[in-house]
Design an enzyme around this catalytic site. Sequence first.
Site, PDB file in Angstrom:
ATOM      1  N   SER A 142     -43.670 -43.762 -49.079  1.00 10.40           N
ATOM      2  CA  SER A 142     -43.132 -42.431 -49.352  1.00 10.40           C
ATOM      3  C   SER A 142     -44.119 -41.379 -49.554  1.00 10.40           C
ATOM      4  CB  SER A 142     -42.491 -42.333 -50.919  1.00 10.40           C
ATOM      5  OG  SER A 142     -42.056 -41.029 -51.242  1.00 10.40           O
ATOM      6  N   TYR A 156     -42.027 -43.539 -60.152  1.00  8.26           N
ATOM      7  CA  TYR A 156     -41.520 -43.823 -58.768  1.00  8.26           C
ATOM      8  C   TYR A 156     -42.851 -43.663 -57.937  1.00  8.26           C
ATOM      9  CZ  TYR A 156     -39.350 -43.181 -54.145  1.00  8.26           C
ATOM     10  OH  TYR A 156     -38.993 -43.392 -52.659  1.00  8.26           O
TER      11      TYR A 156
HETATM   12  N1  LIG Z   1     -34.416 -40.803 -48.948  1.00  9.50           N
HETATM   13  C1  LIG Z   1     -35.623 -40.456 -49.130  1.00  9.50           C
HETATM   14  O1  LIG Z   1     -35.970 -39.123 -49.217  1.00  9.50           O
HETATM   15  C2  LIG Z   1     -36.906 -41.353 -48.991  1.00  9.50           C
HETATM   16  C3  LIG Z   1     -38.157 -40.968 -49.157  1.00  9.50           C
HETATM   17  C4  LIG Z   1     -39.088 -41.613 -49.022  1.00  9.50           C
HETATM   18  C5  LIG Z   1     -39.004 -43.140 -49.206  1.00  9.50           C
HETATM   19  N2  LIG Z   1     -37.852 -43.478 -49.083  1.00  9.50           N
HETATM   20  C6  LIG Z   1     -37.665 -45.108 -49.250  1.00  9.50           C
HETATM   21  O2  LIG Z   1     -36.735 -45.352 -48.498  1.00  9.50           O
HETATM   22  C7  LIG Z   1     -36.340 -46.656 -48.906  1.00  9.50           C
HETATM   23  C8  LIG Z   1     -34.717 -46.763 -48.492  1.00  9.50           C
HETATM   24  O3  LIG Z   1     -34.099 -45.885 -49.195  1.00  9.50           O
HETATM   25  P1  LIG Z   1     -32.960 -44.937 -48.741  1.00  9.50           P
HETATM   26  O4  LIG Z   1     -33.425 -43.700 -48.677  1.00  9.50           O
HETATM   27  O5  LIG Z   1     -32.354 -45.382 -47.512  1.00  9.50           O
HETATM   28  O6  LIG Z   1     -31.979 -44.909 -49.744  1.00  9.50           O
HETATM   29  P2  LIG Z   1     -30.478 -45.554 -49.944  1.00  9.50           P
HETATM   30  O7  LIG Z   1     -29.535 -45.111 -49.012  1.00  9.50           O
HETATM   31  O8  LIG Z   1     -30.110 -45.602 -51.242  1.00  9.50           O
HETATM   32  O9  LIG Z   1     -30.827 -47.112 -49.582  1.00  9.50           O
HETATM   33  C9  LIG Z   1     -31.424 -47.882 -50.353  1.00  9.50           C
HETATM   34  C10 LIG Z   1     -31.118 -49.559 -50.084  1.00  9.50           C
HETATM   35  O10 LIG Z   1     -31.910 -50.238 -51.043  1.00  9.50           O
HETATM   36  C11 LIG Z   1     -31.089 -51.338 -51.262  1.00  9.50           C
HETATM   37  N3  LIG Z   1     -31.305 -51.730 -52.578  1.00  9.50           N
HETATM   38  C12 LIG Z   1     -31.484 -51.242 -53.705  1.00  9.50           C
HETATM   39  N4  LIG Z   1     -31.940 -52.218 -54.746  1.00  9.50           N
HETATM   40  C13 LIG Z   1     -31.671 -53.421 -54.160  1.00  9.50           C
HETATM   41  C14 LIG Z   1     -31.943 -54.658 -54.655  1.00  9.50           C
HETATM   42  N5  LIG Z   1     -31.962 -54.939 -55.877  1.00  9.50           N
HETATM   43  N6  LIG Z   1     -32.031 -55.695 -53.720  1.00  9.50           N
HETATM   44  C15 LIG Z   1     -31.691 -55.433 -52.565  1.00  9.50           C
HETATM   45  N7  LIG Z   1     -31.501 -54.319 -52.064  1.00  9.50           N
HETATM   46  C16 LIG Z   1     -31.466 -53.249 -52.695  1.00  9.50           C
HETATM   47  C17 LIG Z   1     -29.506 -50.516 -51.268  1.00  9.50           C
HETATM   48  O11 LIG Z   1     -28.713 -51.776 -51.229  1.00  9.50           O
HETATM   49  P3  LIG Z   1     -27.693 -52.573 -51.959  1.00  9.50           P
HETATM   50  O12 LIG Z   1     -27.397 -51.567 -53.246  1.00  9.50           O
HETATM   51  O13 LIG Z   1     -26.571 -52.551 -51.343  1.00  9.50           O
HETATM   52  O14 LIG Z   1     -28.039 -53.627 -52.492  1.00  9.50           O
HETATM   53  C18 LIG Z   1     -29.726 -49.896 -49.928  1.00  9.50           C
HETATM   54  O15 LIG Z   1     -29.421 -50.489 -49.023  1.00  9.50           O
HETATM   55  C19 LIG Z   1     -36.587 -47.016 -50.270  1.00  9.50           C
HETATM   56  O16 LIG Z   1     -37.536 -47.704 -50.566  1.00  9.50           O
HETATM   57  C20 LIG Z   1     -36.925 -45.529 -50.798  1.00  9.50           C
HETATM   58  O17 LIG Z   1     -37.897 -45.627 -51.869  1.00  9.50           O
HETATM   59  C21 LIG Z   1     -36.551 -42.749 -49.202  1.00  9.50           C
END
Ligand SMILES: NC(=O)c1ccc[n+]([C@@H]2O[C@H](COP(=O)([O-])OP(=O)(O)OC[C@H]3O[C@@H](n4cnc5c(N)ncnc54)[C@H](OP(=O)(O)O)[C@@H]3O)[C@@H](O)[C@H]2O)c1
Length: 249
Positions: A142, A156
Amino acid sequence: MEQIKDKVVVITGASSGIGEATARKLAQEGAKLVLGARRTEKLEALVSEIIGNGGDACYQKTDVTNKENVQSLIDLAIEKYGRIDVLYNNAGLMPLSPLRDLKVDEWERMIDVNIKGVLYGIAAALPIMRRQKSGHIINTDSVAGFAVNPGGWAVYSGTKFAVRAIAEGLRLEESPYSGIRVTDISPGAVQTELPTTITDPELKKQVEEKEKFNGIKPDAIANAVAYAISQPSDVSINEVIIRPTAQRN
Ligand SMILES: NC(=O)c1ccc[n+]([C@@H]2O[C@H](COP(=O)([O-])OP(=O)(O)OC[C@H]3O[C@@H](n4cnc5c(N)ncnc54)[C@H](OP(=O)(O)O)[C@@H]3O)[C@@H](O)[C@H]2O)c1
């Protein structure tokens, strides 16, 4: 993207957002996918869609805070396809809150998913990739892994700084000797379900609005993952930072 075709790619957090978009993108490019997350109904629908479009994918219920679950996801890749070319450690959550609110359970949860989940992935895949003398470990980091914002981002950010340190350590230890590539992808605001994990109502509203109005689509991150994987084996993309054009930090 010749180099992606037939690669065996394991993705954690594939049930929504960045992981889901990346699974679709890599399936279009001909990768064989092994998808993990906790919400199996979402994984099942995604795998059916990919197979319906002529792709190759399977899934397994995976909680990345459980190391046996993560090992079992990697084992599935080996059982089904005989090798693992890419592990994309993408699962994460972001329950932001100021430290003074003492939401210690949420701090622990972020450490368990965002840091230990990545380490469990490395622990399961590394021995196989070392034996293969090839492999690629990609993490979703991130912009919060480069700078700490005030107002609730401390823990975070700490987890994302940690992932960057671990990725760099892995690269230094492995890449020159075992041919394993390491990529850290660092997005700014992306439109996903991530803000739903924030329990502070004010902060949740703030971040939801920022992502809704300024965030880019998860496909932008999927394209970066595909870019990293599609390089020839002697080219290692180590860091990619992707922000919405209008985002300052
Ligand atoms: N969105 C942003 O602005 C942003 C920016 C920078 C970095 N990120 C990073 O991108 C990554 C993906 O997030 P996203 O933005 O795509 O959000 P998201 O739509 O909430 O996706 C998060 C994913 O992580 C999974 N997850 C959460 N807890 C888990 C666990 N204990 N075991 C297995 N899977 C788990 C969820 O699946 P289940 O709930 O089905 O388990 C879901 O598939 C994260 O690492 C986040 O920190 C996001």
